[in-house]
Design a protein around this motif. Sequence first.
Motif, PDB file in Angstrom:
ATOM      1  N   VAL A   1       5.293 -10.958   6.195  1.00 16.21           N
ATOM      2  CA  VAL A   1       4.391 -11.059   5.046  1.00 16.21           C
ATOM      3  C   VAL A   1       5.104 -11.785   3.908  1.00 16.21           C
ATOM      4  O   VAL A   1       6.219 -11.429   3.531  1.00 16.21           O
ATOM      5  N   LYS A   2       4.420 -12.796   3.358  1.00 11.70           N
ATOM      6  CA  LYS A   2       4.968 -13.545   2.228  1.00 11.70           C
ATOM      7  C   LYS A   2       4.582 -12.885   0.912  1.00 11.70           C
ATOM      8  O   LYS A   2       5.421 -12.707   0.012  1.00 11.70           O
ATOM      9  N   SER A   3       3.315 -12.534   0.762  1.00 17.82           N
ATOM     10  CA  SER A   3       2.835 -11.887  -0.459  1.00 17.82           C
ATOM     11  C   SER A   3       1.527 -11.161  -0.173  1.00 17.82           C
ATOM     12  O   SER A   3       0.869 -11.413   0.830  1.00 17.82           O
ATOM     13  N   PHE A   4       1.160 -10.256  -1.077  1.00 18.71           N
ATOM     14  CA  PHE A   4      -0.104  -9.541  -0.927  1.00 18.71           C
ATOM     15  C   PHE A   4      -0.627  -9.154  -2.309  1.00 18.71           C
ATOM     16  O   PHE A   4       0.136  -9.045  -3.274  1.00 18.71           O
ATOM     17  N   LYS A   5      -1.934  -8.936  -2.396  1.00 17.23           N
ATOM     18  CA  LYS A   5      -2.558  -8.613  -3.669  1.00 17.23           C
ATOM     19  C   LYS A   5      -3.698  -7.632  -3.429  1.00 17.23           C
ATOM     20  O   LYS A   5      -4.428  -7.752  -2.450  1.00 17.23           O
ATOM     21  N   GLY A   6      -3.851  -6.678  -4.327  1.00 19.06           N
ATOM     22  CA  GLY A   6      -4.951  -5.730  -4.229  1.00 19.06           C
ATOM     23  C   GLY A   6      -4.561  -4.361  -4.746  1.00 19.06           C
ATOM     24  O   GLY A   6      -3.391  -3.965  -4.680  1.00 19.06           O
ATOM     25  N   LEU A   7      -5.539  -3.640  -5.275  1.00 14.10           N
ATOM     26  CA  LEU A   7      -5.300  -2.277  -5.725  1.00 14.10           C
ATOM     27  C   LEU A   7      -4.872  -1.402  -4.552  1.00 14.10           C
ATOM     28  O   LEU A   7      -5.339  -1.580  -3.435  1.00 14.10           O
ATOM     29  N   TYR A   8      -3.996  -0.486  -4.821  1.00 12.80           N
ATOM     30  CA  TYR A   8      -3.543   0.507  -3.847  1.00 12.80           C
ATOM     31  C   TYR A   8      -2.768  -0.119  -2.680  1.00 12.80           C
ATOM     32  O   TYR A   8      -2.601   0.513  -1.645  1.00 12.80           O
ATOM     33  N   MET A   9      -2.279  -1.340  -2.862  1.00  9.50           N
ATOM     34  CA  MET A   9      -1.491  -1.996  -1.822  1.00  9.50           C
ATOM     35  C   MET A   9       0.001  -1.812  -2.093  1.00  9.50           C
ATOM     36  O   MET A   9       0.445  -1.794  -3.239  1.00  9.50           O
ATOM     37  N   ARG A  10       0.762  -1.670  -1.027  1.00 10.16           N
ATOM     38  CA  ARG A  10       2.215  -1.549  -1.158  1.00 10.16           C
ATOM     39  C   ARG A  10       2.890  -2.112   0.082  1.00 10.16           C
ATOM     40  O   ARG A  10       2.257  -2.276   1.130  1.00 10.16           O
ATOM     41  N   LYS A  11       4.175  -2.390  -0.048  1.00 15.37           N
ATOM     42  CA  LYS A  11       4.950  -2.884   1.085  1.00 15.37           C
ATOM     43  C   LYS A  11       5.089  -1.779   2.121  1.00 15.37           C
ATOM     44  O   LYS A  11       5.212  -0.605   1.793  1.00 15.37           O
ATOM     45  N   GLY A  12       5.079  -2.173   3.388  1.00 14.33           N
ATOM     46  CA  GLY A  12       5.216  -1.211   4.468  1.00 14.33           C
ATOM     47  C   GLY A  12       6.651  -0.944   4.837  1.00 14.33           C
ATOM     48  O   GLY A  12       7.581  -1.226   4.073  1.00 14.33           O
ATOM     49  N   SER A  13       6.848  -0.458   6.046  1.00 14.54           N
ATOM     50  CA  SER A  13       8.178  -0.046   6.494  1.00 14.54           C
ATOM     51  C   SER A  13       9.085  -1.220   6.857  1.00 14.54           C
ATOM     52  O   SER A  13      10.289  -1.054   6.996  1.00 14.54           O
ATOM     53  N   ASP A  14       8.490  -2.411   7.054  1.00 13.64           N
ATOM     54  CA  ASP A  14       9.303  -3.590   7.347  1.00 13.64           C
ATOM     55  C   ASP A  14       8.634  -4.820   6.740  1.00 13.64           C
ATOM     56  O   ASP A  14       7.581  -4.725   6.097  1.00 13.64           O
ATOM     57  N   ASP A  15       9.231  -5.985   6.932  1.00  8.03           N
ATOM     58  CA  ASP A  15       8.740  -7.209   6.298  1.00  8.03           C
ATOM     59  C   ASP A  15       7.435  -7.720   6.911  1.00  8.03           C
ATOM     60  O   ASP A  15       6.834  -8.659   6.389  1.00  8.03           O
ATOM     61  N   ASN A  16       6.998  -7.136   8.004  1.00  6.67           N
ATOM     62  CA  ASN A  16       5.766  -7.565   8.670  1.00  6.67           C
ATOM     63  C   ASN A  16       4.570  -6.674   8.322  1.00  6.67           C
ATOM     64  O   ASN A  16       3.471  -6.894   8.822  1.00  6.67           O
ATOM     65  N   THR A  17       4.805  -5.690   7.459  1.00  5.04           N
ATOM     66  CA  THR A  17       3.789  -4.652   7.252  1.00  5.04           C
ATOM     67  C   THR A  17       3.470  -4.429   5.780  1.00  5.04           C
ATOM     68  O   THR A  17       4.371  -4.402   4.930  1.00  5.04           O
ATOM     69  N   VAL A  18       2.179  -4.275   5.483  1.00  9.66           N
ATOM     70  CA  VAL A  18       1.725  -3.838   4.168  1.00  9.66           C
ATOM     71  C   VAL A  18       0.707  -2.718   4.378  1.00  9.66           C
ATOM     72  O   VAL A  18       0.064  -2.633   5.425  1.00  9.66           O
TER      73      VAL A  18
END
Length: 225
Positions: free
Chosen positions: A183-200
């Motif tokens: 994942v390069k970037s993400f946007k949105g309410l209630y969003m967070r980074k996951g357990s690794d770089d491939n997950t949100v």
Amino acid sequence: MKKIFFLGLTFSILLSSCVNVNEKIYIKNDGSGSYQLDMDMNGIIEMMQSMDELQGDSLQDAMVEQAKEKSEYADIPGITNAKNSYDKSSNVFSTTYEFSNLSALNVSWNTNKKSEDDEGNISQMLQQNNFKNLIGAKKKFSMKLNLKDLRASMQESSEELEMAKMFMADNTYSIEFRFERKVKSFKGLYMRKGSDDNTVVFSIPFEELLFGTENEQIPISIKLK
């Protein structure tokens, strides 16, 4: 006891204890992937066993039998290996399947037909009203959660909304997005980074999801490397 689909328990039972609903979506580079829905029923089981141990045991047995039945998603074009399972030791009921493309995944999310017995069934409501739709390809994906109709359904289903809100205080609804790419970037309410770089992860309190007065639509966007 009536047939349980996705643990089609009545609204009053669902609100009587903590129920966490977690969805996991894995998307490969070609747009295919896998889906899993987990419902943690520990709170309900513990509540029922505290009142009558036999009732708790009966609910567990009903979930075991439901898990043996053919998945409603089995005959959807583009959906394969659809099945239900119930882990009696963890009290988690799961539905899993693989999808050939996002179109098949979106069809599966909106395939359920609501019956009179399903009034107030939260898991059914999350699969209806075009609640969510995932679009995208290669490196860009987006989803819009439509909460207006969902919240209207809940208003119609309960005459004791304040009590419902109290019971929902510790419950969460989450969607884990995992990709073959990072994942390069993400946007949105209630969003967070996951357990690794491939997950949100999108995670929202059920009280806000069902009874909030703001954000009738929540857009989510994800860009991959």
